[in-house]
Enzyme design. Structure first.
Site, mmCIF file in Angstrom:
data_model
loop_
_atom_site.group_PDB
_atom_site.id
_atom_site.type_symbol
_atom_site.label_atom_id
_atom_site.label_comp_id
_atom_site.label_asym_id
_atom_site.label_seq_id
_atom_site.Cartn_x
_atom_site.Cartn_y
_atom_site.Cartn_z
ATOM 1 N N GLY A 12 47.446 35.312 56.101
ATOM 2 C CA GLY A 12 46.218 36.290 56.364
ATOM 3 C C GLY A 12 46.329 37.432 56.964
ATOM 4 O O GLY A 12 45.581 38.065 57.852
ATOM 5 N N THR A 13 47.459 38.240 56.569
ATOM 6 C CA THR A 13 47.534 39.738 57.235
ATOM 7 C C THR A 13 46.640 40.553 56.722
ATOM 8 O O THR A 13 46.311 41.432 57.283
ATOM 9 C CB THR A 13 49.091 40.062 57.130
ATOM 10 O OG1 THR A 13 49.218 40.372 55.767
ATOM 11 C CG2 THR A 13 50.372 39.109 57.753
ATOM 12 N N ASN A 14 46.320 40.467 55.484
ATOM 13 C CA ASN A 14 45.306 41.171 54.918
ATOM 14 C C ASN A 14 43.923 40.792 55.495
ATOM 15 O O ASN A 14 43.254 41.719 55.871
ATOM 16 C CB ASN A 14 45.225 40.791 53.512
ATOM 17 C CG ASN A 14 46.265 41.922 52.793
ATOM 18 O OD1 ASN A 14 45.955 43.095 52.513
ATOM 19 N ND2 ASN A 14 47.080 41.222 52.196
ATOM 20 N N MET A 90 45.492 31.544 46.587
ATOM 21 C CA MET A 90 46.191 31.088 45.734
ATOM 22 C C MET A 90 45.510 30.291 44.492
ATOM 23 O O MET A 90 46.139 29.299 44.106
ATOM 24 C CB MET A 90 47.395 30.413 46.176
ATOM 25 C CG MET A 90 48.244 31.165 47.266
ATOM 26 S SD MET A 90 48.887 32.686 46.444
ATOM 27 C CE MET A 90 50.024 31.872 45.646
ATOM 28 N N ILE A 92 42.917 30.712 41.057
ATOM 29 C CA ILE A 92 42.193 31.568 40.105
ATOM 30 C C ILE A 92 40.702 31.106 40.175
ATOM 31 O O ILE A 92 40.440 30.027 39.879
ATOM 32 C CB ILE A 92 42.775 31.395 38.566
ATOM 33 C CG1 ILE A 92 44.145 31.777 38.825
ATOM 34 C CG2 ILE A 92 42.037 31.940 37.713
ATOM 35 C CD1 ILE A 92 44.880 31.449 37.569
ATOM 36 N N ASN A 107 40.091 41.724 44.678
ATOM 37 C CA ASN A 107 41.433 40.941 45.100
ATOM 38 C C ASN A 107 42.570 42.072 45.306
ATOM 39 O O ASN A 107 42.337 43.008 45.021
ATOM 40 C CB ASN A 107 41.690 39.858 43.856
ATOM 41 C CG ASN A 107 42.897 39.369 44.097
ATOM 42 O OD1 ASN A 107 43.303 38.766 44.914
ATOM 43 N ND2 ASN A 107 43.976 39.576 43.096
ATOM 44 N N HIS A 109 46.492 42.710 44.886
ATOM 45 C CA HIS A 109 47.734 42.097 44.281
ATOM 46 C C HIS A 109 48.998 43.074 44.537
ATOM 47 O O HIS A 109 48.918 44.305 44.633
ATOM 48 C CB HIS A 109 47.408 42.162 42.549
ATOM 49 C CG HIS A 109 48.554 41.668 42.117
ATOM 50 N ND1 HIS A 109 48.744 40.562 41.892
ATOM 51 C CD2 HIS A 109 49.527 42.240 41.223
ATOM 52 C CE1 HIS A 109 49.968 40.095 40.943
ATOM 53 N NE2 HIS A 109 50.340 41.392 40.703
HETATM 54 C C1 GRF Z 1 49.642 39.520 49.693
HETATM 55 O O1 GRF Z 1 50.877 40.335 49.172
HETATM 56 C C2 GRF Z 1 48.629 39.889 48.523
HETATM 57 O O2 GRF Z 1 48.584 40.925 47.911
HETATM 58 C C3 GRF Z 1 48.660 38.677 47.489
HETATM 59 O O3 GRF Z 1 48.837 37.579 48.757
HETATM 60 C C4 GRF Z 1 49.566 38.311 49.745
HETATM 61 C C5 GRF Z 1 48.591 37.542 50.953
HETATM 62 O O4 GRF Z 1 49.190 38.053 52.139
HETATM 63 N N1 GRF Z 1 47.493 38.374 47.004
HETATM 64 P P1 GRF Z 1 48.429 37.617 53.435
HETATM 65 O O5 GRF Z 1 48.022 36.098 53.593
HETATM 66 O O6 GRF Z 1 47.297 38.495 53.506
HETATM 67 O O7 GRF Z 1 49.282 38.020 54.585
#
Ligand code: GRF
Length: 217
Positions: A12-14, A90, A92, A107, A109
């Protein structure tokens, strides 16, 4: 002010970068709900720490992918979500799910699409010997990582990179471009025209380029 629902499976860093951008005022938005398909996801802790509601939906509880997705859609509608952000989710999503949120699912990627869609893409980029990789935020369509591209960022790739090193190099940029893509959406500046996303008032950088290795090396 838009409401964002974030779908996660992992660290969940994003998600954190989106939460931070909302908190700092950079984004005129609020994450109203986090949905995880994995109850061990550290992203759930991040949601809790930020005082954001979360739900876990596990695939074992549903007879089909569509049933699973309809439950997720129901939760997102309950929380009045304007935008669905997949952030390390993770799974689709099904066409049925996409139809519930037309033009409103993004999304991120970790590659420069359309190169290297799917999984394990950092190692694939290293093994292929590309000089650049990066990350892409795109709208979600019915394919895997095929939807209209909103924003991309490029980083150099070196032959002696490990997957971890490249992952960190790319992740640092993911955390910048995902909030930016959401800001453009919130400002009503994104228009999908076929495969293309037109950004109203977009600045051009006619003279900018990246070369790897540098021309003077
Ligand atoms: C990221 O690399 C994103 O591009 C991919 O999954 C990863 C998720 O990382 N879809 P986080 O859980 O947000 O740290």
């Amino acid at each position: 002010m838009i409401h964002i629902g974030v779908l996660v499976s992992g660290s969940g860093t994003n998600l954190q970068s989106i939460i931070n951008a909302c908190a700092s005022g950079e984004l005129n938005a609020r994450v109203t709900i986090v949905v995880s398909d994995n109850m061990e996801a550290y992203a759930l802790k991040r949601a809790e720490q930020a005082g954001i509601h979360s739900r876990v939906v596990t695939k074992e509880d549903f007879p089909s992918r569509v049933d699973f997705d309809m439950e997720v859609a129901r939760i997102l509608k309950d929380f009045d979500v304007d935008l669905v952000a997949l952030a390390g989710f993770m799974r689709i999503v099904t066409p049925e799910f996409i139809r519930k949120f037309p033009g409103r699912i993004m999304n991120i990627h970790p590659a420069l699409l359309p190169s290297f869609p799917g999984l394990g893409v950092r190692q694939k980029a290293i093994d292929h010997g590309v000089r650049f990789s990066g990350c892409t935020v795109h709208f979600v369509d019915e394919g895997v990582d095929t939807g209209p591209i909103i924003i991309q960022a490029a980083v150099p790739v070196y032959p002696d990179d490990t997957e971890e090193i490249l992952k960190d190099r790319i992740l640092r940029l993911e955390h910048k471009i995902y909030p930016k893509a959401i800001q453009l959406f919130e400002q009503g500046r994104l228009k999908i025209e076929g495969r293309k996303v037109i950004i109203k008032g977009m600045k051009k950088q006619e003279d900018s380029y990246l070369v790897n290795p540098p021309l003077d090396s």
